[in-house]
Design a protein around this motif. Structure first.
Motif, short mmCIF file in Angstrom:
data_model
loop_
_atom_site.label_atom_id
_atom_site.label_comp_id
_atom_site.label_asym_id
_atom_site.label_seq_id
_atom_site.Cartn_x
_atom_site.Cartn_y
_atom_site.Cartn_z
N PRO A 290 0.81 -1.22 0.00
CA PRO A 290 0.00 0.00 0.00
C PRO A 290 0.84 1.27 0.00
O PRO A 290 0.35 2.34 -0.37
N PHE A 291 2.11 1.15 0.43
CA PHE A 291 3.00 2.31 0.42
C PHE A 291 4.14 2.10 -0.57
O PHE A 291 5.26 2.55 -0.37
N SER A 292 3.84 1.42 -1.67
CA SER A 292 4.81 1.06 -2.70
C SER A 292 5.83 0.06 -2.13
O SER A 292 5.58 -0.54 -1.08
N TYR A 293 6.95 -0.12 -2.83
CA TYR A 293 7.86 -1.20 -2.44
C TYR A 293 9.30 -0.84 -2.78
O TYR A 293 9.55 -0.03 -3.65
N SER A 294 10.21 -1.48 -2.09
CA SER A 294 11.65 -1.36 -2.30
C SER A 294 12.14 0.03 -1.88
O SER A 294 11.50 0.73 -1.10
N VAL A 295 13.28 0.45 -2.45
CA VAL A 295 13.94 1.65 -1.95
C VAL A 295 13.13 2.92 -2.20
O VAL A 295 13.34 3.92 -1.51
N ARG A 296 12.19 2.88 -3.15
CA ARG A 296 11.39 4.07 -3.40
C ARG A 296 9.98 3.94 -2.80
O ARG A 296 9.00 4.44 -3.36
N ASN A 297 9.91 3.26 -1.69
CA ASN A 297 8.63 3.18 -1.00
C ASN A 297 8.34 4.49 -0.28
O ASN A 297 9.17 5.40 -0.25
N CYS A 298 7.16 4.59 0.30
CA CYS A 298 6.75 5.83 0.96
C CYS A 298 7.50 6.00 2.27
O CYS A 298 7.44 5.12 3.14
N LEU A 299 8.17 7.10 2.41
CA LEU A 299 8.95 7.37 3.61
C LEU A 299 8.04 7.59 4.82
O LEU A 299 8.45 7.38 5.97
N GLY A 300 6.79 7.95 4.58
CA GLY A 300 5.89 8.27 5.68
C GLY A 300 4.97 7.14 6.09
O GLY A 300 3.94 7.38 6.75
N ALA A 301 5.30 5.89 5.75
CA ALA A 301 4.41 4.76 6.06
C ALA A 301 4.19 4.62 7.57
O ALA A 301 3.05 4.44 8.02
N THR A 302 5.25 4.69 8.35
CA THR A 302 5.12 4.55 9.80
C THR A 302 4.34 5.73 10.38
O THR A 302 3.51 5.57 11.28
N TYR A 303 4.61 6.93 9.87
CA TYR A 303 3.86 8.12 10.28
C TYR A 303 2.37 7.89 10.06
O TYR A 303 1.54 8.15 10.96
N ALA A 304 2.00 7.41 8.88
CA ALA A 304 0.59 7.20 8.54
C ALA A 304 -0.04 6.16 9.46
O ALA A 304 -1.19 6.34 9.92
N MET A 305 0.68 5.07 9.75
CA MET A 305 0.13 4.02 10.60
C MET A 305 -0.07 4.53 12.03
O MET A 305 -1.08 4.25 12.67
N MET A 306 0.89 5.30 12.56
CA MET A 306 0.76 5.82 13.92
C MET A 306 -0.40 6.82 14.01
O MET A 306 -1.18 6.80 14.97
N SER A 307 -0.52 7.66 13.01
CA SER A 307 -1.61 8.63 12.99
C SER A 307 -2.96 7.93 12.90
O SER A 307 -3.91 8.28 13.62
N ALA A 308 -3.05 6.92 12.03
CA ALA A 308 -4.31 6.19 11.85
C ALA A 308 -4.70 5.44 13.12
O ALA A 308 -5.86 5.45 13.55
N LYS A 309 -3.74 4.76 13.74
CA LYS A 309 -4.03 4.03 14.97
C LYS A 309 -4.55 4.95 16.06
O LYS A 309 -5.55 4.66 16.73
N THR A 310 -3.89 6.07 16.23
CA THR A 310 -4.29 7.01 17.28
C THR A 310 -5.69 7.54 17.02
O THR A 310 -6.52 7.62 17.95
#
Length: 716
Positions: free
Chosen positions: A398-418
């Motif tokens: 969902p956040f693309s793959y490999s070296v050009r994946n989304c840098l903000g994946a963890t940010y998005a997951m933390m924001s969504a969980k909260t």
């Protein structure tokens, strides 16, 4: 004469043009191609129409790709695009092709510029280094107070909708994510949640993405003169409004780079998170059993308090994370990603992608590839993310793959969980009024606005939770557990609070279908569940003292009940598989551990992913002295540990088979792998029989098998 020369020149030019692109035409002939390609525009005519029509065509491309081993091709103007849904191929191309396709992406850059997401590699790489420290886990943990405060504001504002009718939750969620991104990434408190005057920025984003989505796939909008007339300069006004409201960033960018990165943070960062949260809320409203499990997990972590969410809370919310991931799987915010091929690439299938090919990672289709996700790929089943590592890392992107994946994946997951924690703690999510139960689990109508969004702006209903009864129940349950006189009593209370432990109580007592517990068995099962006296103290033949509660017999090495419950479990599983036309055998020959021990059962035909299912069941005693330290702290700990041990012992089987340990406990809790396999078999039973109660019946039979074995264990 001049006309003749012009015609000859045109003919020669056309011949040379076709000859120079001969490898592209050869590739298009090798890969299944869409029909009805027209001159000049190719297959672009299928993308004419509304944003909803465009998304339907992208979904159709995903289905066609899945039907043809993960590849299909089509033309947009003179550009050959290959729609890809095979994770193995996606992995190869992701690592070899880092550049976004210039032919299509350049039209998005008219609004975003060379922001990190859409920039060429030579621009993307240094900017990623500048942005990376912001997305470090240490820094993100420091942003948790902002996530919590902004999502609490969202929950407060939603109270106006509680108990009312249908409403689109999108506005509430998108203002939350917009405020969060502006304050955390840009250090600008926009406060759009409470100040509607700033909402024009979000309207500008929506208008921008809707127009860009059409321009990318409709060649008749490619010329700038046509496009500028078509969009009425909305993009220019939008960019200026954002820049004027944004303030500044950290040092490291020029003025132009600053403008471009601001756009990325505000458009991509806000919209992606909002879309993920919104889809999750809608799905939870339509799957009340899943919502109840999420709420139960929140009760375990937060209890009855409304305290702030902390970084330490998030790793404990494993089921909520599985729900968010399953939402992202079925409804990825970015449904397609494009890459440009600069050098020939050999795919695992043997096909060679040639220079100037555009590869479209059809993420929507990849997440529904039944070769990897199984026959229930269209179903909303969060438990699939609790089964351990996925068969292939590129099957969930969902956040693309490999070296050009989304840098903000963890940010998005933390924001969504909260956000979801603060939302679900206060409200029960309900589907729109008047929607038939049969329609609730149908796919959501979606549209393509660069992001994939719901056509109805994520419409649902909410009602405030009546937390008094739940809080009272939680209080006396907590009081009982806290005041337990011994670890054994505490472990019993934790175990019987698990939903699986009481499944046998829901079974219709009928001797004709084998669900009737005879009197002595019923009395013993009830006594063990309530923790009351079952016998007089005595000495077991193994030499141990048996107290009046009778727990020893459940774990004694000389107890015949251990063999009985093990055999009964495997028989129930085998019969359930047979009911869905999947024949299986017990203790199969030909597969064994290094020590010669064989697993309990194996299907004779593939279960999913082209591999057969191998299972090994175990029923461990919740109250055994070796488990008490763990089970007196967390329900199901013994079953979970048993499953982990099985995976280690049968690790050699994981390469060629789908191995599923099935761990249960004598007092009822199941391990995560057992829950997952049960859910999978249940869904097939429901599909085969058409009876939505079929899964419940299977759970009751498993629970009854455990209860019946207790009597034999007690007597022996």
């Amino acid at each position: 004469m001049i006309w003749q020369l012009l015609l000859v020149a045109l003919a020669l030019g056309a011949a040379y043009y076709r000859w120079s692109r001969r490898r592209l035409y050869k590739l298009a002939a090798e890969i299944p191609c869409l029909p009805d390609s027209y001159p000049v525009i190719g297959h672009a005519h299928i993308f004419a129409g509304s944003n909803e029509d465009i998304m339907q065509q992208l979904q159709n491309l995903g289905r066609i790709s899945n039907d043809h081993d993960g590849l299909t091709s089509f033309w947009v103007a003179n550009r050959l695009l290959v729609s890809m849904t095979d994770p193995k191929a996606i992995e190869v191309v992701s690592k070899a092709c880092l550049d976004k396709d210039e032919f299509l992406i350049k039209y998005i850059r008219t609004a975003i510029g060379n922001g990190s997401i859409f920039a060429p590699v030579n621009i993307w790489h240094p900017r990623r280094k500048i942005n990376a420290p912001f997305f470090s886990r240490k820094n993100l943990d420091q942003l948790m107070p902002v996530f919590d405060a902004k999502s609490s504001i969202m929950a407060d504002l939603l109270r106006a909708e509680a108990g009312g009718g249908d409403f689109p939750i999108w506005r509430y969620v998108t203002t939350f994510t917009f405020d969060t991104v502006c304050e955390t990434a840009l250090n600008v408190p926009i406060n759009t949640q409470k100040d509607s005057e700033h909402y024009y920025l979000l309207n500008a984003i929506d208008g921008c993405t809707q127009v860009l989505a059409k321009r990318v796939l409709q060649p008749w909008l490619h010329p700038d003169i046509v496009f500028k007339k078509n969009n009425n300069n909305e993009l220019s006004h939008f960019i200026e409004a954002v820049i004027q409201s944004s303030g500044g960033l950290e040092k490291g960018y020029s003025d132009m780079e600053l403008r471009e990165e601001l756009m990325v943070f505000m458009v991509a960062g806000s919209d992606t998170s909002a879309t993920a949260v919104s889809y999750t809320t809608v799905l939870l409203s339509r799957y009340p059993d899943v919502q109840d499990k999420v709420y139960q997990e929140l009760q375990e972590v937060f209890g009855e308090s409304d305290r702030a969410v902390t970084p330490e809370d998030l790793p404990k919310l494993t089921y909520l994370e599985a729900v968010i991931k399953e939402s992202l799987r079925l409804y990825p915010p970015v449904p397609v990603v494009v890459r440009e091929v600069h050098e020939d690439i050999l795919l695992p299938s043997g096909t060679t992608l040639v220079v100037e090919t555009t590869v479209m990672f059809n993420i929507w289709g990849t997440h529904r590839n039944t070769a990897y996700w199984g026959r229930d790929a269209e179903e909303f089943r969060p438990e699939r993310f609790l089964q351990g590592p996925l068969p292939h890392p590129a099957m969930f992107v969902p956040f693309s793959y490999s070296v050009r994946n989304c840098l903000g994946a963890t940010y998005a997951m933390m924001s969504a969980k909260t956000a979801l924690v603060n939302l679900i703690r206060r409200y029960r999510l309900l589907p729109p009024a008047g929607v038939r139960a049969a329609d609730l689990q149908r796919p959501l109508p979606v549209k393509f606005d660069i992001m994939m969004k719901a056509v109805d702006n994520f419409t649902l209903r909410i009602e405030e939770r009546n937390r008094k009864p739940l809080m009272m129940q939680a209080k006396w349950q907590k009081a009982l557990i806290d005041n337990a006189q011994s670890p054994a009593e505490r472990a019993r209370l934790l175990a019987v609070s698990e939903p699986e432990s009481g499944l046998w109580l829901h079974a219709l007592p009928s001797p004709n279908i084998g669900t009737l517990l005879e009197r002595t068995t019923l009395a013993l099962a009830t006594s063990l569940r309530l923790g009351v006296k079952t016998n007089e103290p005595h000495r077991c033949r193994c030499g141990s003292i048996v107290d009046e509660l009778g727990h020893h017999g459940l774990s004694c090495q000389r107890s015949a009940g251990r063999i009985s419950r093990h055999a009964s479990l495997n028989d129930v599983i085998r019969r359930a598989l047979a009911s869905v036309s999947v024949p299986a055998i017990l203790e199969p020959n030909g597969i064994a551990r290094d020590d010669g021990k064989r697993p309990d059962g194996m299907t004779l035909i593939p279960w999913r992913l082209g591999r057969t299912l191998v299972w090994d069941a175990t029923c461990v005693d919740t109250l055994a002295p070796s488990h008490l330290q763990a089970t007196s702290v967390k329900a199901g700990a013994a079953a979970t540990t048993a499953e982990q041990n099985k995976r280690r012992k049968y690790a050699v089987l994981s390469e060629g088979y789908i191995f599923a340990p099935f761990g249960v406990e004598t007092l009822g809790p199941w391990g995560p792998s057992a829950k997952s396999l049960f859910k999978e078999i249940s869904q097939r039973l429901i599909d085969t029989s058409g009876d939505r109660r079929a899964g419940s019946y299977l759970g009751q039979r498993i629970s009854l098998a455990i209860q019946k074995a207790k009597l034999l264990a007690r007597i022996s």
